[in-house]
Write a protein that holds these residues in place. Structure first.
Motif, PDB file in Angstrom:
ATOM      1  N   MET A   1       1.044  -1.409  -0.048  1.00 23.89           N
ATOM      2  CA  MET A   1       0.186  -0.153  -0.019  1.00 23.89           C
ATOM      3  C   MET A   1       0.982   1.503  -0.118  1.00 23.89           C
ATOM      4  SD  MET A   1      -3.485   0.651   0.661  1.00 23.89           S
ATOM      5  CE  MET A   1      -4.515   1.982   1.107  1.00 23.89           C
ATOM      6  N   SER A   2       0.625   1.953  -1.012  1.00 21.05           N
ATOM      7  CA  SER A   2       1.507   3.248  -1.136  1.00 21.05           C
ATOM      8  C   SER A   2       0.571   4.421  -1.247  1.00 21.05           C
ATOM      9  CB  SER A   2       2.445   3.059  -2.367  1.00 21.05           C
ATOM     10  OG  SER A   2       3.162   4.404  -2.571  1.00 21.05           O
ATOM     11  N   ASP A   3       0.694   5.697  -0.640  1.00 27.93           N
ATOM     12  CA  ASP A   3      -0.153   6.629  -0.664  1.00 27.93           C
ATOM     13  C   ASP A   3       0.400   7.692  -1.827  1.00 27.93           C
ATOM     14  OD1 ASP A   3       1.820   7.547   0.760  1.00 27.93           O
ATOM     15  OD2 ASP A   3       0.684   8.118   2.346  1.00 27.93           O
ATOM     16  N   SER A   4       1.368   7.440  -2.529  1.00 20.85           N
ATOM     17  CA  SER A   4       1.909   8.252  -3.611  1.00 20.85           C
ATOM     18  C   SER A   4       2.458   7.574  -4.670  1.00 20.85           C
ATOM     19  CB  SER A   4       2.776   9.190  -3.200  1.00 20.85           C
ATOM     20  OG  SER A   4       4.009   8.697  -2.897  1.00 20.85           O
ATOM     21  N   LEU A   5       2.224   8.322  -6.167  1.00 20.33           N
ATOM     22  CA  LEU A   5       2.788   7.518  -7.247  1.00 20.33           C
ATOM     23  C   LEU A   5       3.967   8.453  -7.514  1.00 20.33           C
ATOM     24  CD1 LEU A   5       2.527   5.525  -9.384  1.00 20.33           C
ATOM     25  CD2 LEU A   5       1.200   7.281 -10.502  1.00 20.33           C
ATOM     26  N   LYS A   6       5.037   7.578  -7.728  1.00 25.55           N
ATOM     27  CA  LYS A   6       6.357   8.541  -8.053  1.00 25.55           C
ATOM     28  C   LYS A   6       6.874   8.227  -9.428  1.00 25.55           C
ATOM     29  CE  LYS A   6       8.448   9.146  -3.403  1.00 25.55           C
ATOM     30  NZ  LYS A   6       7.158   8.216  -2.565  1.00 25.55           N
ATOM     31  N   LEU A   7       7.093   9.512 -10.379  1.00 23.69           N
ATOM     32  CA  LEU A   7       7.210   9.363 -11.519  1.00 23.69           C
ATOM     33  C   LEU A   7       8.606  10.085 -11.875  1.00 23.69           C
ATOM     34  CD1 LEU A   7       3.877   9.786 -12.937  1.00 23.69           C
ATOM     35  CD2 LEU A   7       4.841   7.543 -12.944  1.00 23.69           C
ATOM     36  N   GLN A   8       9.421   9.346 -12.982  1.00 20.92           N
ATOM     37  CA  GLN A   8      10.574  10.117 -13.179  1.00 20.92           C
ATOM     38  C   GLN A   8      10.599  10.235 -14.729  1.00 20.92           C
ATOM     39  OE1 GLN A   8      14.979   9.077 -12.427  1.00 20.92           O
ATOM     40  NE2 GLN A   8      14.652  10.969 -11.158  1.00 20.92           N
ATOM     41  N   TYR A   9      11.056  11.396 -15.375  1.00 18.18           N
ATOM     42  CA  TYR A   9      11.225  11.493 -16.829  1.00 18.18           C
ATOM     43  C   TYR A   9      12.532  12.266 -17.004  1.00 18.18           C
ATOM     44  CZ  TYR A   9       6.158  10.682 -16.432  1.00 18.18           C
ATOM     45  OH  TYR A   9       4.983  10.342 -16.248  1.00 18.18           O
ATOM     46  N   VAL A  10      13.347  11.770 -17.944  1.00 17.10           N
ATOM     47  CA  VAL A  10      14.532  12.325 -18.400  1.00 17.10           C
ATOM     48  C   VAL A  10      14.159  13.056 -19.672  1.00 17.10           C
ATOM     49  CG1 VAL A  10      16.847  11.945 -19.213  1.00 17.10           C
ATOM     50  CG2 VAL A  10      15.952  10.378 -17.299  1.00 17.10           C
TER      51      VAL A  10
ATOM     52  N   ASP B   1      10.886  15.191 -11.843  1.00 18.42           N
ATOM     53  CA  ASP B   1      10.184  14.227 -11.091  1.00 18.42           C
ATOM     54  C   ASP B   1       8.913  14.502 -10.434  1.00 18.42           C
ATOM     55  OD1 ASP B   1      12.314  12.140 -10.010  1.00 18.42           O
ATOM     56  OD2 ASP B   1      13.349  13.988  -9.689  1.00 18.42           O
ATOM     57  N   VAL B   2       7.986  13.415 -10.556  1.00 19.40           N
ATOM     58  CA  VAL B   2       6.531  14.017 -10.626  1.00 19.40           C
ATOM     59  C   VAL B   2       5.982  12.958  -9.291  1.00 19.40           C
ATOM     60  CG1 VAL B   2       4.145  13.942 -11.452  1.00 19.40           C
ATOM     61  CG2 VAL B   2       5.996  14.477 -12.856  1.00 19.40           C
ATOM     62  N   ILE B   3       5.389  13.607  -8.386  1.00 19.76           N
ATOM     63  CA  ILE B   3       4.860  12.881  -7.082  1.00 19.76           C
ATOM     64  C   ILE B   3       3.280  13.346  -6.928  1.00 19.76           C
ATOM     65  CG2 ILE B   3       4.887  12.490  -4.801  1.00 19.76           C
ATOM     66  CD1 ILE B   3       8.024  14.245  -5.092  1.00 19.76           C
ATOM     67  N   ILE B   4       2.690  12.113  -7.180  1.00 19.09           N
ATOM     68  CA  ILE B   4       1.185  12.307  -7.251  1.00 19.09           C
ATOM     69  C   ILE B   4       0.787  11.675  -5.910  1.00 19.09           C
ATOM     70  CG2 ILE B   4      -0.983  11.830  -8.453  1.00 19.09           C
ATOM     71  CD1 ILE B   4       0.595  11.467 -10.838  1.00 19.09           C
TER      72      ILE B   4
ATOM     73  N   THR C   1      -3.322  11.474  -3.365  1.00 19.56           N
ATOM     74  CA  THR C   1      -4.597  11.619  -3.652  1.00 19.56           C
ATOM     75  C   THR C   1      -5.070  13.061  -3.599  1.00 19.56           C
ATOM     76  OG1 THR C   1      -4.823  11.323  -1.362  1.00 19.56           O
ATOM     77  CG2 THR C   1      -5.090   9.447  -2.593  1.00 19.56           C
ATOM     78  N   LYS C   2      -4.287  13.999  -3.184  1.00 21.04           N
ATOM     79  CA  LYS C   2      -4.526  15.488  -2.897  1.00 21.04           C
ATOM     80  C   LYS C   2      -4.041  16.400  -3.944  1.00 21.04           C
ATOM     81  CE  LYS C   2      -5.343  15.105   2.027  1.00 21.04           C
ATOM     82  NZ  LYS C   2      -5.090  13.639   2.321  1.00 21.04           N
ATOM     83  N   ASP C   3      -2.821  16.245  -4.500  1.00 23.61           N
ATOM     84  CA  ASP C   3      -2.240  17.023  -5.155  1.00 23.61           C
ATOM     85  C   ASP C   3      -1.108  16.289  -6.080  1.00 23.61           C
ATOM     86  OD1 ASP C   3       0.009  16.461  -3.515  1.00 23.61           O
ATOM     87  OD2 ASP C   3      -0.239  18.251  -2.259  1.00 23.61           O
ATOM     88  N   ILE C   4      -0.498  17.265  -6.875  1.00 31.32           N
ATOM     89  CA  ILE C   4       0.409  16.624  -7.762  1.00 31.32           C
ATOM     90  C   ILE C   4       1.841  17.732  -7.793  1.00 31.32           C
ATOM     91  CG2 ILE C   4      -0.325  17.829  -9.787  1.00 31.32           C
ATOM     92  CD1 ILE C   4       0.977  15.573 -11.537  1.00 31.32           C
ATOM     93  N   THR C   5       2.898  17.382  -7.514  1.00 30.71           N
ATOM     94  CA  THR C   5       4.138  18.059  -7.514  1.00 30.71           C
ATOM     95  C   THR C   5       5.042  17.778  -8.506  1.00 30.71           C
ATOM     96  OG1 THR C   5       3.853  17.861  -4.988  1.00 30.71           O
ATOM     97  CG2 THR C   5       5.985  18.723  -6.065  1.00 30.71           C
ATOM     98  N   MET C   6       5.572  18.611  -9.434  1.00 26.07           N
ATOM     99  CA  MET C   6       6.448  18.535 -10.497  1.00 26.07           C
ATOM    100  C   MET C   6       7.538  19.215 -10.213  1.00 26.07           C
ATOM    101  SD  MET C   6       3.504  19.450 -13.051  1.00 26.07           S
ATOM    102  CE  MET C   6       2.277  20.025 -11.967  1.00 26.07           C
TER     103      MET C   6
END
Lengths: 140, 425
Positions: free
Chosen positions: A1-10, A64-67, A69-74
């Motif tokens: 169970m994770s409460d965020s989704l972490k994405l990385q784009y080069v 880096d993107v962190i999603i 349930t409340k917000d998204i940080t780029m």
């Protein structure tokens, strides 16, 4: 169970046709999450602007993107030339883009102003010769 | 009628379970399960790409039979303008129209005539709604369906005017009632269709409650009879003066035709479903100038002439349409009839059918699981599992509709592992 989704784009500066892939992927993911369409629009416009900026001004970089349930940080980090005068760069219409880039229809001087306009929070850290990190946040 | 009616369907006996259709589908609506293709109705936009690609002719479009003309006392044919481009050496539309009467229709009403009405109304709508520029055409039902399930921010840009087929049906019905005095139910309005999407838009319209079309017959089904009827009417000197449309109306049969009818240069026209998707993605990201007034999008390459229920090569068909239009007046209809109802009567709402979970927490978790699964898969997108891509399989698994071992590469590893264990026993 994770409460965020972490994405990385080069972000590569070598192929201009690939600019927009990262923001396109984030847009698709937000749709799949069922995020409010108006919020998705803000995120994809702000992130696309940032992505293009990295390609044009900074030889690419990493997003880096962190999603949650409340917000998204780029977090857009580059090792480009840095921004000399942030206040000036934030002015609508001010641009240091080359003729080449302008010929492609970019460099209208709306990049940073639009990123600010479409994000709820934006922070710029920049150092000449070292690079720039722009952090944007959009609330759902 | 359910919210997700689709005309495209499968003939199970003909389906070999190959992966051609799952790879071609632009909305990833098809999976192969137990050796047969299965269409997820809520994802399908009836573009007909799977019909086009299926070598076994297992994908079909549900259409109505021409025999249904006997169910009505008075029947009217509505030929799509692209029908005129199917015949060779045609120099007079009236030959096609007279041939349709020869085939058993009591009257014909050209969709191209109604298209001229829609052109008129569209010009007015675009002028009066600059805040919604660019306005997106809603004449192609596949495009409307695509926007409804995938582009929430573009719903408000859609032109809220019923397509020419519907306006033609309404006008034809009125004319038939006036002419015959029959009640509406005794009049059969038959649309001669280039594609399955039009069938769907009749059975399950978007933007308005009920279609005025009663039956939708595939152009390819009537084609052989039509050709011989055309020869017959010419030989017997039975060609009547029936045509009511000009260049603008007939031009709607190909890509760019609708836009040409708006008499502006500020438009974009794109055809082919993949190109349509690219335009919509960029439009959603606001990559277009605010001075662009109109966007015409056709799911089929070439426009309606490229529909899967057509006979002729779409590019040859475009050449033929051009030849046919050459000596016609620009338009024959210059005023919208006052007694028709062209506007949409229902709001169109975004349907998030591709959403993963019931809520944000669940969706976020599912998305993390999808990413984890994708790391395990080889990323070949081979389709052997029955899903079009590894990522699509991962989503199916997370949704509970598939299993990790559906991936033949994972299955192979698993078999190696247990056979090793066996050999050590």
């Amino acid at each position: 169970m994770s409460d965020s989704l972490k994405l990385q784009y080069v972000i590569s500066d070598e192929d201009f046709t690939r600019a927009g892939e990262a923001s396109g992927d984030v847009k698709a993911k937000l749709k799949m999450m069922g995020v409010n369409p108006e919020v998705i629009r803000k995120v994809s416009i702000a992130m696309y602007e940032g992505e293009i900026n990295m390609v044009i001004h900074a030889n690419g970089g990493v997003i880096d993107v962190i999603i949650t349930t409340k917000d998204i940080t780029m977090i857009l980090k580059d090792k480009g030339p840095g921004i000399k005068d942030v206040d000036l760069a934030m002015q609508a219409g001010y641009s240091t883009a080359s003729e080449n880039v302008r010929a492609l229809g970019f460099g209208a001087g709306m990049g940073l102003p639009n990123m600010k306009k479409y994000s709820d929070e934006m922070n710029i850290e920049t150092e000449i010769g070292v690079g720039t990190t722009v952090t944007m946040k959009v609330y759902f | 009628m359910s919210e997700f009616y689709t005309s495209v369907h499968l003939d199970k006996d003909l389906c070999k379970g190959c992966i051609n259709c799952i790879k071609r589908c632009p909305t990833e609506a098809i999976r192969v399960r137990n050796g047969k293709a299965v269409i997820k109705k809520e994802y399908c936009i009836d573009c007909g790409e799977c019909i086009r690609i299926c070598k076994n002719h297992a994908k079909l479009a549900t259409t109505d039979s021409m025999d249904n003309i006997h169910k009505y006392k008075y029947v009217v044919a509505l030929p799509a303008p692209s029908l005129y481009a199917q015949a060779n050496n045609l120099d007079d539309v009236n030959i096609v129209l007279s041939a349709l009467k020869e085939m058993g229709f009591d009257d014909v009403f050209e969709v191209s005539a109604a298209a001229e009405v829609v052109s008129l109304l569209s010009r007015r709508y675009i002028e009066e709604n600059k805040d919604k520029w660019p306005i997106i055409s809603t004449a192609c039902p596949s495009v409307v369906r695509l926007i409804r399930v995938r582009f929430p921010n573009l719903v408000e840009h859609m032109m809220p005017i019923r397509p020419p087929m519907e306006i033609a049906a309404e006008m034809a019905r009125k004319r038939a009632i006036e002419k015959t005095g029959l009640p509406s139910k005794d009049i059969g309005i038959f649309f001669l269709s280039p594609c399955p999407a039009k069938v769907t838009s009749v059975k399950s319209p978007i933007g308005y409650e009920k279609s005025n079309v009663d039956q939708v017959v595939a152009i390819k089904d009537i084609y052989p009879k039509l050709i011989s009827a055309m020869t017959h009417v010419v030989e017997q000197n039975k060609v009547e003066e029936l045509s009511q449309s000009g260049k603008i109306g007939i031009g709607w049969g190909r890509i760019g035709g609708e836009a040409a009818g708006l008499l502006t240069d500020s438009y974009l026209a794109a055809d082919g479903i993949e190109n349509v998707i690219k335009v919509l993605e960029d439009l959603e990201d606001r990559k277009f100038s605010k001075t662009l007034s109109f966007i015409e999008l056709n799911a089929c390459t070439g426009g309606c002439v490229g529909g899967v229920l057509q006979v002729e090569n779409p590019f040859l068909a475009i050449v033929k349409l051009k030849g046919l239009r050459k000596y016609l007046p620009v338009a024959k209809i210059h005023e919208a009839p006052p007694d028709i109802h062209p506007e949409w009567t229902q709001d169109v709402e975004y349907l998030p059918v591709f959403k993963l979970g019931e809520n944000m927490v669940e969706s976020l978790n599912m998305m993390n699981q999808v990413d984890e699964l994708c790391k395990k898969f080889p990323g070949l997108d081979c389709g052997s599992c029955g899903a079009p891509t590894c990522r699509a399989l991962a989503r199916d698994i997370v949704r509970g509709a598939a299993n990790e071992k559906d991936c033949i590469h994972i299955l192979r590893e698993y078999i190696h592992k247990i056979s090793d264990e066996f050999s050590h026993l």
